[in-house]
Design a protein around this motif. Structure first.
Motif, PDB file in Angstrom:
ATOM      1  N   THR A  21       0.818  -1.116  -0.149  1.00 55.67           N
ATOM      2  CA  THR A  21      -0.102   0.056  -0.041  1.00 55.67           C
ATOM      3  C   THR A  21       0.953   1.260   0.009  1.00 55.67           C
ATOM      4  N   GLY A  61      -3.494   3.498  -1.121  1.00 52.99           N
ATOM      5  CA  GLY A  61      -3.363   2.257  -0.709  1.00 52.99           C
ATOM      6  C   GLY A  61      -3.754   1.299  -2.217  1.00 52.99           C
ATOM      7  N   ALA A  62      -5.101   1.593  -2.322  1.00 48.31           N
ATOM      8  CA  ALA A  62      -5.640   0.759  -3.312  1.00 48.31           C
ATOM      9  C   ALA A  62      -4.860   0.856  -4.693  1.00 48.31           C
ATOM     10  N   ALA A  65      -1.479  -0.984  -4.961  1.00 45.31           N
ATOM     11  CA  ALA A  65      -1.612  -2.322  -4.552  1.00 45.31           C
ATOM     12  C   ALA A  65      -2.103  -2.714  -6.325  1.00 45.31           C
ATOM     13  N   ALA A 100      -6.600  -4.392  -2.524  1.00 44.32           N
ATOM     14  CA  ALA A 100      -6.896  -3.233  -3.469  1.00 44.32           C
ATOM     15  C   ALA A 100      -8.278  -2.934  -3.287  1.00 44.32           C
ATOM     16  N   PHE A 103      -9.826  -1.781  -0.080  1.00 37.83           N
ATOM     17  CA  PHE A 103      -9.379  -0.464   0.079  1.00 37.83           C
ATOM     18  C   PHE A 103     -10.270   0.542  -0.836  1.00 37.83           C
TER      19      PHE A 103
END
Length: 300
Positions: A21, A61-62, A65, A100, A103
């Motif tokens: 992330t 973070g998504a 990822a 992912a 998030f």
């Protein structure tokens, strides 16, 4: 890629989660968003600040990822990325995709709680980063231009979170961070040129560490400083910067320009690394000065 091994320790799992992330990057993005919120808010609502921080972290973070899933084979070729969780075999693609996806949903929900426009810009950011910027990185140097769009959203996102509106003020914040990203990422691209080349990434405007790239670094640094000073002239609505703070921003900008010119003269990876650090210092201190200027004016 293999699944996470049964012998993986808890600290390693936490480390891999932070890596997938990109927690350090996420924290810097959250900082920008909160700075934008402080600039736009008439009254500070710390619940909104918390939601913006959490939602911003989820979205960044998504994006990271998804990015590492898409680029897993290329990451394995580069020294700086070969030990990331997926190419190193410590995390499966399925696990990364699950992180992912969760998030993304949580990020959009949290930002929507603030207001719909904040969620909309968050969604635009993740879409451009994952679906446009990431594929273009191996195709054209214009990827940096595309990537500068989601990269510039956090600063303005905070203002939109505070007001529920997009206008000249958040538009100005967007432009400041938009122009800043060119010298910043070109400095990184120059510094890590050989490693990026292994992965087939085109990060520099001319494709090479040459005079043409160095000139553009200097020009975009000048434009970054110029855009940063626009609020001093009272033409950006409620976003205003006093002349004293304008002088401080100018001095900070000249410091960044010094390293940009030094890169132009030396054309070395070492000079590029110094510019990269100078650019990070510039945008961080700029946001602090912007916020302090507002609150000092309110107190006086």
């Amino acid at each position: 890629m293999s699944s996470t091994g049964v012998h993986t320790s808890a600290p390693s799992i936490l480390s891999d989660f932070k890596e997938i992330t990109k927690m350090r990057l996420a924290v810097s993005v959250v900082f920008s968003s909160v700075a934008g919120y402080f600039l736009g808010a008439e009254v500070i609502d710390f619940v909104t600040v918390l939601l913006l921080s959490v939602g911003g972290y989820f979205m960044v973070g998504a994006s990271n990822a998804y990015n590492q899933i898409i680029e897993r084979d290329l990451d394995a070729l580069m020294d700086r990325t070969k030990n990331r969780p997926i190419p190193a075999g410590r995390m499966s693609v399925t696990t990364a995709f699950l992180i992912a996806s969760i998030f993304t949903v949580l990020g959009l929900v949290v930002l929507y709680i603030i207001n719909p426009k904040t969620a909309m810009f968050g969604a635009i950011s993740i879409f451009i980063y994952v679906s446009v910027y990431t594929p273009l990185k191996t195709k054209t140097p214009l990827s940096v231009f595309v990537g500068a769009i989601p990269g510039a959203i956090p600063f303005m996102l905070g203002w939109v979170a505070a007001t529920g509106e997009f206008s000249i003020e958040p538009g100005t914040l967007f432009m400041v961070q938009f122009f800043w990203q060119f010298p910043h990422f070109w400095a990184i691209g120059w510094w890590l040129f050989d490693d990026y080349k292994k992965g087939g990434f085109f990060m520099l405007p001319t494709g090479n560490r040459d005079k043409g790239t160095a000139i553009q670094v200097v020009l975009y640094t000048v434009w970054t400083i110029s855009v940063s000073l626009i609020p001093v002239f009272g033409v950006t609505g409620d976003l205003y910067l006093t002349p004293v703070s304008g002088v401080i921003i100018l001095i900070l900008g000249l410091g960044m320009l010094y390293y940009a010119v030094k890169l132009f003269r030396e054309k070395t990876a070492h000079a590029a690394k110094k510019l990269m650090f100078a650019s990070v210092s510039y945008i961080t201190l700029l946001q602090i000065v912007y916020v302090l200027d507002k609150f000092i004016r309110q107190w006086l």
